[in-house]
Scaffold this active site. Structure first.
Site, PDB file in Angstrom:
ATOM      1  N   GLU A 491      63.322  38.735   5.159  1.00 43.06           N
ATOM      2  CA  GLU A 491      63.246  39.358   3.849  1.00 43.06           C
ATOM      3  C   GLU A 491      62.148  40.435   3.868  1.00 43.06           C
ATOM      4  O   GLU A 491      62.419  41.582   4.111  1.00 43.06           O
ATOM      5  CB  GLU A 491      62.997  38.292   2.778  1.00 43.06           C
ATOM      6  CG  GLU A 491      63.247  38.826   1.387  1.00 43.06           C
ATOM      7  CD  GLU A 491      63.888  37.823   0.431  1.00 43.06           C
ATOM      8  OE1 GLU A 491      64.264  36.720   0.854  1.00 43.06           O
ATOM      9  OE2 GLU A 491      64.007  38.157  -0.750  1.00 43.06           O
ATOM     10  N   TRP A 551      61.075  42.496 -13.318  1.00 51.51           N
ATOM     11  CA  TRP A 551      61.005  43.088 -11.976  1.00 51.51           C
ATOM     12  C   TRP A 551      60.829  44.603 -12.151  1.00 51.51           C
ATOM     13  O   TRP A 551      59.836  45.182 -11.729  1.00 51.51           O
ATOM     14  CB  TRP A 551      62.272  42.749 -11.181  1.00 51.51           C
ATOM     15  CG  TRP A 551      62.115  41.496 -10.375  1.00 51.51           C
ATOM     16  CD1 TRP A 551      62.027  41.411  -9.004  1.00 51.51           C
ATOM     17  CD2 TRP A 551      61.985  40.149 -10.861  1.00 51.51           C
ATOM     18  NE1 TRP A 551      61.851  40.093  -8.629  1.00 51.51           N
ATOM     19  CE2 TRP A 551      61.827  39.302  -9.741  1.00 51.51           C
ATOM     20  CE3 TRP A 551      61.970  39.572 -12.119  1.00 51.51           C
ATOM     21  CZ2 TRP A 551      61.657  37.928  -9.853  1.00 51.51           C
ATOM     22  CZ3 TRP A 551      61.806  38.195 -12.242  1.00 51.51           C
ATOM     23  CH2 TRP A 551      61.651  37.389 -11.122  1.00 51.51           C
ATOM     24  N   GLU A 764      55.527  30.026  -2.211  1.00 45.62           N
ATOM     25  CA  GLU A 764      56.549  30.613  -3.073  1.00 45.62           C
ATOM     26  C   GLU A 764      56.907  29.674  -4.230  1.00 45.62           C
ATOM     27  O   GLU A 764      57.150  30.112  -5.347  1.00 45.62           O
ATOM     28  CB  GLU A 764      57.802  30.872  -2.229  1.00 45.62           C
ATOM     29  CG  GLU A 764      58.983  31.410  -2.999  1.00 45.62           C
ATOM     30  CD  GLU A 764      60.127  31.814  -2.081  1.00 45.62           C
ATOM     31  OE1 GLU A 764      60.234  31.241  -0.981  1.00 45.62           O
ATOM     32  OE2 GLU A 764      60.897  32.717  -2.463  1.00 45.62           O
TER      33      GLU A 764
HETATM   34  C1  BGC Z   1      62.108  36.876  -3.071  1.00 43.54           C
HETATM   35  C2  BGC Z   1      61.306  36.965  -4.322  1.00 43.54           C
HETATM   36  C3  BGC Z   1      62.021  37.808  -5.280  1.00 43.54           C
HETATM   37  C4  BGC Z   1      63.294  37.096  -5.555  1.00 43.54           C
HETATM   38  C5  BGC Z   1      64.137  37.705  -6.590  1.00 43.54           C
HETATM   39  C6  BGC Z   1      63.406  36.215  -3.390  1.00 43.54           C
HETATM   40  O1  BGC Z   1      64.227  36.077  -2.301  1.00 43.54           O
HETATM   41  O2  BGC Z   1      61.426  36.243  -2.059  1.00 43.54           O
HETATM   42  O3  BGC Z   1      60.048  36.697  -4.331  1.00 43.54           O
HETATM   43  O4  BGC Z   1      61.310  38.234  -6.366  1.00 43.54           O
HETATM   44  O5  BGC Z   1      64.050  36.890  -4.398  1.00 43.54           O
HETATM   45  O6  BGC Z   1      64.345  36.778  -7.472  1.00 43.54           O
END
Ligand code: BGC
Length: 914
Positions: A491, A551, A764
């Protein structure tokens, strides 16, 4: 009781200043666009900043004078100046605009400043500083874009491309500059030596529109006679695996190089060695490299190919390609660099019999391998953040990222190797192929954007100190040219929601002003015509992946935070169109009913939720309630921005829009009795924080929030959107004790729960490792994700008490407002602001509190002494009610004393008033 000390204080000032000498006033930390003596700049309207230093209190700058020349001699003699500001009466010492003649490509400018203070002191001219311009126009580039012609299979990670050129120097040289960029990542060497120490160049931007080039002073690398220039290109973000759904070749499928070496001889003539069709291409020891997957390196394929006189006859030629030079920019942000080294704390043998190095810290970068062995012997390094319950090496949460290094030895003595175009997030390294593994074989190399550390926080609770440590390491691990969500799995993207949640905390820990300025320009660039902000910046997902509430608001929230912390009005000016267009997007998507209730939203991501939830415990917040709330918030920030920029019509418009959005929020999501339709902590937190409730319903909303927290036995249940504000809201609404309860909570869900489970970074999820030591779903379980670290902001502002004042940004005026609580007996924070170092630290001994405060010169502060009576307060052993140097006034405000002070160090001691 209000004691006016102003007049007497100024008499005292006159008295004290009689004894001062000019040396008491110093200018320090001179910066040019957040940098010290930078080269390769392209800012045509740059700004100067400096700090004042004085051992005295109440020091303010009264005037400044800057001069700029094209050489040191002219600067010192004050002749042929390209800018002479003259003496300007002003207390401004940061973000001062250059107003001289137009700046030119390649030119170096020298500058110095002198200042006067309010005590009659005048400094001498500062030491001379410089900046140098880069290549300002596409026409400055004589070089051509070139590509290797070695055959490749673009469907998988490829051998790094080597591009080579020999050249001769016959005359003594005065200076040499290397201007360079690439499609893909590059590393350049001249005569066997690596050029500079920057990593992951040219950095990651919206490549199709903005591509950074770097400028290096390579004068010392060039020699008389034969010279070799070589550049290695790796796949990187450009064509390597990248994206949420892993895909390759996002920006293009071929790497390319643009390089221009400009050599100025002592006689003044200039020679240019540039990328063109005379170059040669080949491959070398980097057999493959990929950001997610690691690197395969065969040291047997090494050659001294950048040494002078290297014979590249057997190499292939290159191809010239057409690629824009109009998109070239000089980097605004800091480069990625090696930041520190970590020695392993242990070598483990796991139950499965594997050999695993433990670095004791979840970190980002790679390991340096130091090894001696047989030719052809291969060593494999696997990286993991955690061991599983049984103590075995665990990589399921890396998803498809193999994060693996393979090194094949050349075998002629000690070998040292570090990877080039990949990075890993890890605490543990599993090794294969080392016979007798020793600690010395591996050293952890921590890399991140080279941001100056600015903040420290410490208190009497070791678990909270570890939390601060984890927040800081979350930042180190995820500020790698762009703010990323995570550093380990497939990611590592510039997720906007995560970035906005953490930005203000980040700005305490490190100087992130130019880091975010750069990224925000990419945000504006990748924003779609209609104002939609993509989920990730740079956008490597689909064009339609954007517009999620909380976001996309990174577009408004981060510029405002940076403005508050660094006084950077320019940033607001530049982001203003982007901010407006994001709000416009929400307006356009608002229905007749005045609600923004369409589109996809991530919601309060990763809020507390229970599996098989039969009793409705999961803390779900209606996504459209969130959307309406952030719509209001962004509109309000835009209104404030318009005011700062003097756009009064806009300001009026957005003030009206805010009221409308707020009204509809009330109609749709608030019952007449004051209950929100989502009974989650996040709903109440945002409604209070963003001012969405009628005045008479605020208190009951705060009460409901507290009832909700109590229903969960004093646990936090918010996700990414509510977490940054919950303690702030509790504090502002009379529940600071509850905020401390949340901070000090040790069981899941809480900030300290991961700490008690041995975390060394922020996770996370609240329960990345569950209480029974099993893991959360590996599909999404990063152990290095900074979003929940957003509590750091409250630790600085409320526990320790250092606050910016948005009316006087850049900490020109500081609000010191510590609010001790919980079981803490002390807390101290320091923050090195644009104006200098700020300290606020308190300690409780028995019934007495001691508060140490430091306010930098050329700033003022409002200091609120918690739980104090004015008649009991002593400052540096004097009654506060007597005339004190630096203190302008003191007054009782409820149960606090409010002190208005000038710069200096203060110590307040008093008995706590209950
Ligand atoms: C990420 C996040 C991101 C999210 C979106 C994830 O896969 O790691 O931190 O904001 O996706 O909801």
């Amino acid at each position: 009781m209000r004691i006016k000390l102003l007049f007497i204080a100024s008499l005292a000032t006159i008295f004290f200043s009689f004894h001062l000498t000019a040396q008491d006033l110093k200018i320090t930390n001179l910066r040019f666009e957040y940098k010290t003596n930078p080269i390769g700049m392209d800012e045509l309207h740059p700004r100067f900043s400096w700090e004042l230093q004085s051992p005295h209190r109440d020091v303010m700058q009264s005037a400044w004078h800057i001069r700029v020349a094209e050489n040191d001699q002219d600067l010192i003699t004050g002749k042929n100046l390209v800018w002479d500001s003259q003496k300007i009466s002003s207390d401004k010492s940061i973000q001062i605009d250059y107003k001289g003649i137009a700046l030119q490509s390649r030119k170096r400018y020298y500058w110095q400043v002198k200042i006067w203070d309010n005590k009659g002191n005048e400094t001498p001219w500062s030491e001379s500083q410089y900046w140098e311009m880069g290549l300002l126009s596409p026409d400055d580039w004589q070089a051509q874009w070139i590509q290797s012609v070695v055959k490749e299979n673009i469907t998988k990670p490829q051998p790094a491309n080597l591009l080579h050129k020999s050249f001769k120097i016959d005359n003594p040289i005065r200076a040499a500059r290397l201007y360079i960029t690439s499609l893909g990542l590059y590393e350049a060497s001249i005569n066997g030596k690596r050029v500079g120490n920057q990593l992951f160049t040219p950095g990651w931007t919206s490549y199709k529109n903005r591509l950074q080039y770097q400028t290096y002073d390579v004068t010392n690398l060039i020699q008389n006679g034969n010279n070799g220039l070589g550049v290695t290109l790796g796949d990187g973000w450009y064509r390597g695996n990248i994206g949420w759904v892993t895909s390759r070749n996002f920006y293009g499928d071929k790497l390319a190089l643009l390089v221009q070496l400009e050599i100025t001889y002592q006689n003044g003539t200039v020679e240019i060695v540039k990328s063109d069709d005379s170059w040669k291409s080949s491959t070398g020891p980097i057999v493959s490299s990929d950001i997610y997957d690691g690197e395969i390196y065969d040291a047997r394929l090494e050659q001294d190919w950048t040494n002078p006189g290297f014979n590249d006859k057997g190499w292939e030629g290159v191809k010239i390609i057409n690629h824009s030079k109009d998109i070239l920019i000089s980097p605004a942000g800091p480069p990625v660099k090696r930041a520190e080294e970590v020695i392993p704390v242990d070598i483990l043998r796991t139950p499965k019999g594997e050999t695993v190095y433990d670095f004791g810290q979840n970190m980002v970068g790679w390991v340096r391998l130091q090894i001696e062995g047989k030719t052809g012997q291969t060593i494999t390094l696997h990286h993991a953040e955690v061991l599983d319950k049984a103590g075995n090496f665990y990589t399921d949460n890396l998803r498809s990222a193999s994060a693996e290094i393979q090194y094949t030895l050349k075998g002629d003595g000690p070998e040292v190797y570090e990877p080039h175009f990949t990075f890993m997030g890890f605490r543990y390294v599993k090794v294969e192929g080392i016979e007798n593994p020793a600690i010395e074989n591996l050293t952890g190399i921590v890399i991140h954007s080279d941001m100056t550390p600015t903040g420290k926080f410490e208190c009497s609770d070791e678990l909270i100190n570890q939390l601060q440590h984890n927040i800081l390491w979350g930042q180190k691990g995820n500020f790698l040219d762009v703010p990323t969500d995570c550093p380990q799995r497939d990611e590592r993207l510039g997720w906007t929601g995560d970035a906005q949640a953490f930005a203000s905390t980040a700005a305490y820990n490190m100087d992130v002003a130019s880091f975010f300025s750069k990224w925000l320009q990419d945000l504006a660039t990748d924003q779609t015509e209609d104002g939609m902000v993509p989920w990730v910046i740079p956008n490597v997902l689909s064009q339609s992946n954007g517009g999620s509430t909380g976001w996309a608001d990174a577009a408004t929230i981060i510029p405002w935070n940076i403005y508050k912390a660094y006084g950077d009005k320019r940033l607001l000016e530049r982001q203003y169109p982007s901010m407006k267009s994001w709000v416009k997007y929400m307006e356009t998507n608002t229905g007749e009913d005045g609600l923004w209730n369409t589109g996809f939203h991530f919601g309060d991501w990763l809020f507390y939720s229970k599996k098989d939830d039969n009793d409705g415990q999961s803390a779900v917040t209606d996504k459209y309630l969130l959307a309406q709330a952030f719509f209001a918030y962004s509109t309000d920030l835009l209104r404030k921005t318009a005011e700062v920029l003097g756009e009064s019509d806009d300001a009026k418009y957005y003030a009206g829009l805010f009221e409308k959005v707020k009204e509809m929020f009330g109609k749709e999501y608030l019952t007449p009795n004051g209950r929100l339709v989502s009974s989650s902590q996040t709903a109440y937190v945002l409604a209070l924080q963003f001012d969405l409730l009628p005045e008479n319903m605020r208190q009951q909303a705060a009460d409901r929030l507290v009832q909700n927290i109590e229903r969960y036995n004093n646990h936090i249940t918010t996700g990414f959107l509510g977490t940054p504000y919950i303690c702030e809201v509790l504090t502002a609404n009379g529940y600071v004790d509850k905020a401390y309860m949340l901070l000090e909570q040790k069981s899941y869900p809480s900030w300290l729960y991961p700490v008690t489970m041995g975390a060394t970074t922020i996770w996370e999820r609240w329960d990345g490792i569950k209480p029974d030591s099993t893991f959360q779903n590996p599909g999404m379980n990063s152990f290095n994700h900074y979003a929940y670290g957003a509590i750091g902001n409250w630790m600085y502002t409320t526990v320790a008490g250092i606050n910016p004042d948005e009316k006087n940004p850049g900490y020109k005026h500081i609000i010191i407002k510590p609010q001790p609580g919980g079981t803490l007996t002390s807390a101290t924070a320091s923050y090195h602001s644009m104006h200098g170092n700020i300290i606020s630290g308190w300690k409780i001994t028995g019934d007495t509190i001691t508060l140490n405060v430091e306010i930098p010169s050329n700033t003022t502060a409002t200091i609120l002494l918690p739980q104090s009576r004015i008649e009991n307060v002593k400052e540096s052993e004097h009654e506060l009610s007597t005339v004190l140097d630096g203190i302008h006034s003191a007054s009782q405000q409820g149960n606090s004393v409010m002190v208005e002070a000038g710069s200096g160090k203060y110590q307040f001691i008093y008995k706590i008033s209950k």
